[in-house]
Design an enzyme around this catalytic site. Structure first.
Site, PDB file in Angstrom:
ATOM      1  N   ALA A   1     -19.900   8.120 -26.600  1.00 64.56           N
ATOM      2  CA  ALA A   1     -20.108   8.517 -25.202  1.00 64.56           C
ATOM      3  C   ALA A   1     -18.870   9.169 -24.591  1.00 64.56           C
ATOM      4  O   ALA A   1     -18.871   9.582 -23.447  1.00 64.56           O
ATOM      5  CB  ALA A   1     -20.508   7.304 -24.377  1.00 64.56           C
ATOM      6  N   GLY A   2     -17.789   9.241 -25.369  1.00 69.37           N
ATOM      7  CA  GLY A   2     -16.558   9.810 -24.819  1.00 69.37           C
ATOM      8  C   GLY A   2     -15.742   8.772 -24.073  1.00 69.37           C
ATOM      9  O   GLY A   2     -14.923   9.104 -23.218  1.00 69.37           O
TER      10      GLY A   2
ATOM     11  N   THR B   1      -5.504  18.243 -23.146  1.00 68.23           N
ATOM     12  CA  THR B   1      -4.084  18.560 -22.950  1.00 68.23           C
ATOM     13  C   THR B   1      -3.211  17.706 -23.865  1.00 68.23           C
ATOM     14  O   THR B   1      -2.070  18.054 -24.121  1.00 68.23           O
ATOM     15  CB  THR B   1      -3.677  18.291 -21.483  1.00 68.23           C
TER      16      THR B   1
ATOM     17  N   ASP C   1      -6.262   8.438 -26.070  1.00 66.01           N
ATOM     18  CA  ASP C   1      -7.184   7.301 -26.065  1.00 66.01           C
ATOM     19  C   ASP C   1      -6.476   6.014 -26.460  1.00 66.01           C
ATOM     20  O   ASP C   1      -6.663   4.964 -25.839  1.00 66.01           O
ATOM     21  CB  ASP C   1      -8.353   7.567 -27.012  1.00 66.01           C
TER      22      ASP C   1
ATOM     23  N   SER D   1     -13.647   3.995 -30.524  1.00 65.65           N
ATOM     24  CA  SER D   1     -12.864   3.791 -31.756  1.00 65.65           C
ATOM     25  C   SER D   1     -11.401   3.449 -31.444  1.00 65.65           C
ATOM     26  O   SER D   1     -10.819   2.595 -32.115  1.00 65.65           O
ATOM     27  CB  SER D   1     -12.974   4.992 -32.701  1.00 65.65           C
TER      28      SER D   1
ATOM     29  N   GLU E   1      -7.796  17.068 -19.572  1.00 69.52           N
ATOM     30  CA  GLU E   1      -8.648  17.039 -20.762  1.00 69.52           C
ATOM     31  C   GLU E   1      -8.195  18.078 -21.775  1.00 69.52           C
ATOM     32  O   GLU E   1      -7.924  19.231 -21.429  1.00 69.52           O
ATOM     33  CB  GLU E   1     -10.088  17.308 -20.327  1.00 69.52           C
TER      34      GLU E   1
END
Ligand code: GLA
Length: 380
Positions: free
Chosen positions: A122-123, A36, A171, A127, A34
């Site tokens: 919500a993570g 990173t 993502d 998007s 995370e």
């Protein structure tokens, strides 16, 4: 009706004929690694079985007309005249068109209907899922090749420069390149990736705290800046280039908070590498310990967990069958995840949801997630 059927149905309602193309792109849950990605480091996300779907057909001109089942106003823009119209939901699609165009891709117009069951804020990268579904649509309509890394880079560019939100590449890469049943081991510097099979007999459970990141950008941007400061101090391009040994030997001159931020990133990179080893060896106990250590590091060193995330994780950990649990994504609210014995996962989800609600008064959403396929053309 599921989301796929809903967009197909809505397409017929709107255009009178069935859609010619159907694309989907998933959200993601990050297993470990995370904050990173923007430090040129390692991440290990998997695509979830919640996605953005677009039913569409090509147009002969260079217009894009898109409506969303979740939004009132439809989007309508020309690929020859791309400009920002304010904070509209379809700016994500427009931004992708702009980034692809800047990258030299020849685009063609299309019209369609979009819908998503990826929860927003919500993570879980709602998007990035829109961006990669749009990129999939543009690629298919214009007939250019689906190169996951190039498409993810266009998505990130849209998000950073068009929509104006700072993010790394994780993502979009997860949404573009994941494979069913696998997690994505990604080197965020080279964008080299490997699809690693998930260990047999375990389930990934997403635990949405029902809290949403408030002023996320300021927190995220501040962490981003602190990491840059630390990299400059060590005289390297990014924290990826600092080893745990160098950190302890040379880190003393850093401001205390910046040192702790750097320590999270350096150790988290190492944890991702250790997690890959554990997965390859089928050692889920070790994998679980790494998840737990990652959460502590985000709580104490990177300071991006809120109380709800800490409560959720502390409820999850001692449950039967739970190997480890941590917050996932950008932080400051949103979701945690747990690695749970597959046979106990449904019961685990029920107990955790009940206990969390009893303790916080909030109604969470806790569910088993299956590792799904990255962005794809489902039918044409
Ligand atoms: C958000 C960003 C990603 C990544 C994570 C934290 O999801 O979009 O690029 O930085 O936070 O790991």
């Amino acid at each position: 009706m599921n989301v796929r059927e809903m967009v197909q149905d809505a397409f017929i309602q709107r255009f009178g004929d069935p859609a010619e193309l159907l694309v989907r792109a998933p959200g993601r849950v990050n297993l470990i690694g995370e904050h990173t990605d923007y430090n040129d480091g390692f991440v290990l996300p998997m695509a979830i079985d919640r996605s953005v779907w677009i039913a569409l057909r090509p147009r002969n001109d260079r217009r894009v007309q898109i409506s969303s089942l979740e939004k009132e106003t439809p989007g309508d823009f020309s690929l020859d005249d791309l400009h920002k119209d304010g904070p509209n939901w379809y700016e994500y699609l427009k931004g992708v068109a702009w980034a692809l165009k800047v990258g030299g891709d020849r685009l063609q117009g299309w019209e369609g209907v979009m819908s998503s069951d990826v929860p927003v804020g919500a993570g879980l990268s709602s998007s990035a899922a829109i961006e990669m579904a749009a990129a999939r649509a543009f690629a298919q309509v214009a007939g250019f090749e689906w190169d996951p890394a190039l498409m993810a880079q266009a998505g990130r560019k849209a998000e950073n420069s068009w929509v104006g939100v700072s993010t790394g590449i994780m993502d979009q890469m997860a949404s573009a390149a994941c494979q069913e049943g696998h997690a994505l081991f990604l080197d965020c510097r080279s964008l080299h990736y490997e699809n690693i099979p998930l260990p047999v007999g375990v389930s990934v459970v997403v635990m949405d705290t029902a809290t949403r990141r408030g002023n996320v950008d300021s927190g995220y941007n501040e962490r981003f800046q602190q990491c840059q400061t630390a990299a400059r101090y060590f005289g390297v391009k990014a924290l990826r280039d600092v080893s745990p040994k160098e950190l302890t030997e040379k880190g003393r001159g850093l401001d205390r908070a910046v040192y702790r931020r750097a320590r999270h990133v350096v150790m988290e990179d190492q944890r991702v590498l250790d997690a890959i080893e554990a997965m390859r060896a089928g050692d889920v106990v070790k994998l679980g310990h790494l998840l737990n250590a990652s959460h502590l590091s985000m709580r104490d060193d990177f300071e991006i967990t809120n109380e709800a995330l800490n409560i959720m994780v502390s409820i999850a950990r001692p449950q039967p069958g739970c190997y480890g649990a941590r917050m996932t994504g950008g932080g400051f609210g949103g979701c945690a995840m747990a690695l749970v014995d597959a046979g106990k996962a449904e019961k685990f989800a029920g107990i955790v949801a009940y206990d969390y609600q009893a303790k916080t008064g909030l109604t969470p959403s806790v569910y088993v997630c299956h590792a799904s396929q990255g962005a794809e053309v489902v039918a044409d």
